[in-house]
Design an enzyme around this catalytic site. Sequence first.
Site, mmCIF file in Angstrom:
data_model
loop_
_atom_site.group_PDB
_atom_site.id
_atom_site.type_symbol
_atom_site.label_atom_id
_atom_site.label_comp_id
_atom_site.label_asym_id
_atom_site.label_seq_id
_atom_site.Cartn_x
_atom_site.Cartn_y
_atom_site.Cartn_z
ATOM 1 N N ARG A 251 39.232 -12.207 11.784
ATOM 2 C CA ARG A 251 37.787 -11.273 11.163
ATOM 3 C C ARG A 251 37.656 -11.764 9.564
ATOM 4 O O ARG A 251 38.160 -11.047 8.679
ATOM 5 C CB ARG A 251 39.054 -10.034 10.695
ATOM 6 C CG ARG A 251 38.328 -8.600 10.832
ATOM 7 C CD ARG A 251 38.656 -7.847 10.306
ATOM 8 N NE ARG A 251 38.329 -7.384 8.933
ATOM 9 C CZ ARG A 251 39.561 -6.809 7.765
ATOM 10 N NH1 ARG A 251 40.459 -6.584 9.301
ATOM 11 N NH2 ARG A 251 39.376 -6.787 6.773
ATOM 12 N N HIS A 255 37.279 -4.589 7.961
ATOM 13 C CA HIS A 255 37.839 -4.003 8.834
ATOM 14 C C HIS A 255 36.596 -3.319 9.269
ATOM 15 O O HIS A 255 35.983 -2.926 10.503
ATOM 16 C CB HIS A 255 38.495 -3.104 8.036
ATOM 17 C CG HIS A 255 39.216 -2.728 9.352
ATOM 18 N ND1 HIS A 255 40.095 -2.717 10.359
ATOM 19 C CD2 HIS A 255 39.295 -0.929 9.659
ATOM 20 C CE1 HIS A 255 40.860 -2.198 11.682
ATOM 21 N NE2 HIS A 255 39.671 -0.584 10.759
ATOM 22 N N TYR A 264 41.074 -7.055 -1.638
ATOM 23 C CA TYR A 264 42.816 -7.459 -1.100
ATOM 24 C C TYR A 264 42.266 -8.683 -0.285
ATOM 25 O O TYR A 264 42.763 -9.360 -0.272
ATOM 26 C CB TYR A 264 42.892 -6.558 0.334
ATOM 27 C CG TYR A 264 41.944 -6.487 1.368
ATOM 28 C CD1 TYR A 264 42.396 -7.251 2.190
ATOM 29 C CD2 TYR A 264 41.736 -5.370 1.516
ATOM 30 C CE1 TYR A 264 41.523 -7.063 3.984
ATOM 31 C CE2 TYR A 264 40.866 -5.122 2.608
ATOM 32 C CZ TYR A 264 40.507 -6.017 3.417
ATOM 33 O OH TYR A 264 40.050 -5.745 4.493
HETATM 34 C C1 LIG Z 1 47.940 4.846 16.157
HETATM 35 C C2 LIG Z 1 47.244 4.082 14.778
HETATM 36 N N1 LIG Z 1 47.517 4.135 13.293
HETATM 37 C C3 LIG Z 1 46.638 3.880 12.219
HETATM 38 C C4 LIG Z 1 45.374 3.650 12.974
HETATM 39 C C5 LIG Z 1 44.280 3.223 11.990
HETATM 40 N N2 LIG Z 1 43.962 2.485 12.894
HETATM 41 C C6 LIG Z 1 42.729 1.997 13.638
HETATM 42 S S1 LIG Z 1 42.476 0.160 12.788
HETATM 43 C C7 LIG Z 1 43.893 -0.326 12.215
HETATM 44 C C8 LIG Z 1 43.762 -1.481 12.407
HETATM 45 C C9 LIG Z 1 44.211 -2.563 13.353
HETATM 46 O O1 LIG Z 1 44.577 -3.835 13.236
HETATM 47 P P1 LIG Z 1 44.920 -4.764 14.609
HETATM 48 O O2 LIG Z 1 45.789 -4.301 15.555
HETATM 49 O O3 LIG Z 1 45.403 -5.868 14.011
HETATM 50 O O4 LIG Z 1 43.111 -4.988 15.169
HETATM 51 P P2 LIG Z 1 42.447 -5.070 14.172
HETATM 52 O O5 LIG Z 1 41.434 -4.459 13.436
HETATM 53 O O6 LIG Z 1 42.490 -6.221 12.828
HETATM 54 O O7 LIG Z 1 41.084 -6.123 14.797
HETATM 55 C C10 LIG Z 1 44.465 0.737 12.740
HETATM 56 C C11 LIG Z 1 46.038 0.691 10.901
HETATM 57 C C12 LIG Z 1 45.067 3.677 14.586
HETATM 58 N N3 LIG Z 1 43.828 4.251 14.443
HETATM 59 N N4 LIG Z 1 46.206 4.403 15.264
#
Ligand SMILES: Cc1ncc(C[n+]2csc(CCOP(=O)(O)OP(=O)(O)O)c2C)c(N)n1
Length: 337
Positions: A251, A255, A264
């Site tokens: 990435r 985020h 971080y």
């Molecule tokens: C159940 C839930 N917990 C927390 C969140 C907040 N949240 C949104 S994206 C994310 C990170 C997800 O990381 P990853 O699965 O690695 O996907 P990336 O964003 O890196 O593509 C989080 C914690 C959410 N949307 N849903």
Amino acid sequence: MAIGQVTRHRQLGLTDEQVLEMYRVMVTARKYDERALLLQRAGKINFHISGIGQEAAQVGAAFAFRKGYDYFLPYYRDYAFVLAIGMTLKDLMLSLFAKAGDPSSGGRQMPGHFGCKRLNIVTGSSPVTTQVPHAVGFALAAKMKNKDFVTYVSFGEGSSNQGDFHEGLNFAGVHKLPVIFVCENNQYAISVPYHKQTAAARISDRAAGYGFPGVTVDGNDALEVYKAVKEAHGRALRGEGPTLIETVVYRVTPHSTSDDDTVYRSKEEVERHRESDGIARFRKYLETCGLWNDDAEARLQEEIAQAVKEATEFGEKAPFPKPEDALKYVYAGDGEE
Ligand SMILES: Cc1ncc(C[n+]2csc(CCOP(=O)(O)OP(=O)(O)O)c2C)c(N)n1
Ligand SMILES: [Mg+2]
């Protein structure tokens, strides 16, 4: 220049036209994404969550499916995937500007929550990984109705620690359902790096626990992703059940536009990964095949810049949803088809 390298896409059954189209979609997604980031900085839109660095993996996966036939449950960074399946820049801009004509939600959801009935793209919810059991439900429907569509679902590696992921994979394994799980492992879940998310070396190893194959591929190599997903598609069609595919990417952006990643991780780490970008690598591959050159690149860049400009103006000028339409699509009978 190795001969095997030159004919690699043809060996996989892809025509020259198809690989050129793959490249066009990757670049379109990148340009869309860069514009979205600028629009947010300029205060024209509220929020963007970027897919930069994941385009090659997404396009490689998308080309293994049958547009308008298979079912798709993409996750929020899948711009290149949905563009490859048939969404347009104008569709994406309507969503970005939260306008009434947005096919995903009529302008009521955050961008990146794709949905499009005409393209069999199933709307997703914001809690991460809830799309996994939904996708398994679609695959169960295919089996029960004796239909031969295959279901795609994607998610991040952080999300694969959620219960929905494990429940979905377990059920799909037991019932040998025609679903392909694609984990886009971009090394971070917001600020949490991979090694603090899981002690497992590979997300794909988890498939063994559910009784079906899991494979890890280089997500910066679109053809390698295509090959893995195409094989999984064949397995699904033959009734052999699901496959988990982990595409390893990075990435490159924070985020989301609400995140400051400098707290971080270092700039050096990010820059190092920019160099392994899958789009640049695909361009080099096309050049090696004699299918691409600087003139073609300049023409494509101009064509896409124009298309992004037109779509931006279209999205900006389009009408907002009307307050009285707030409950549209929420309750049965309130909305349109
Ligand atoms: C159940 C839930 N917990 C927390 C969140 C907040 N949240 C949104 S994206 C994310 C990170 C997800 O990381 P990853 O699965 O690695 O996907 P990336 O964003 O890196 O593509 C989080 C914690 C959410 N949307 N849903
Ligand atoms: Mg991630």
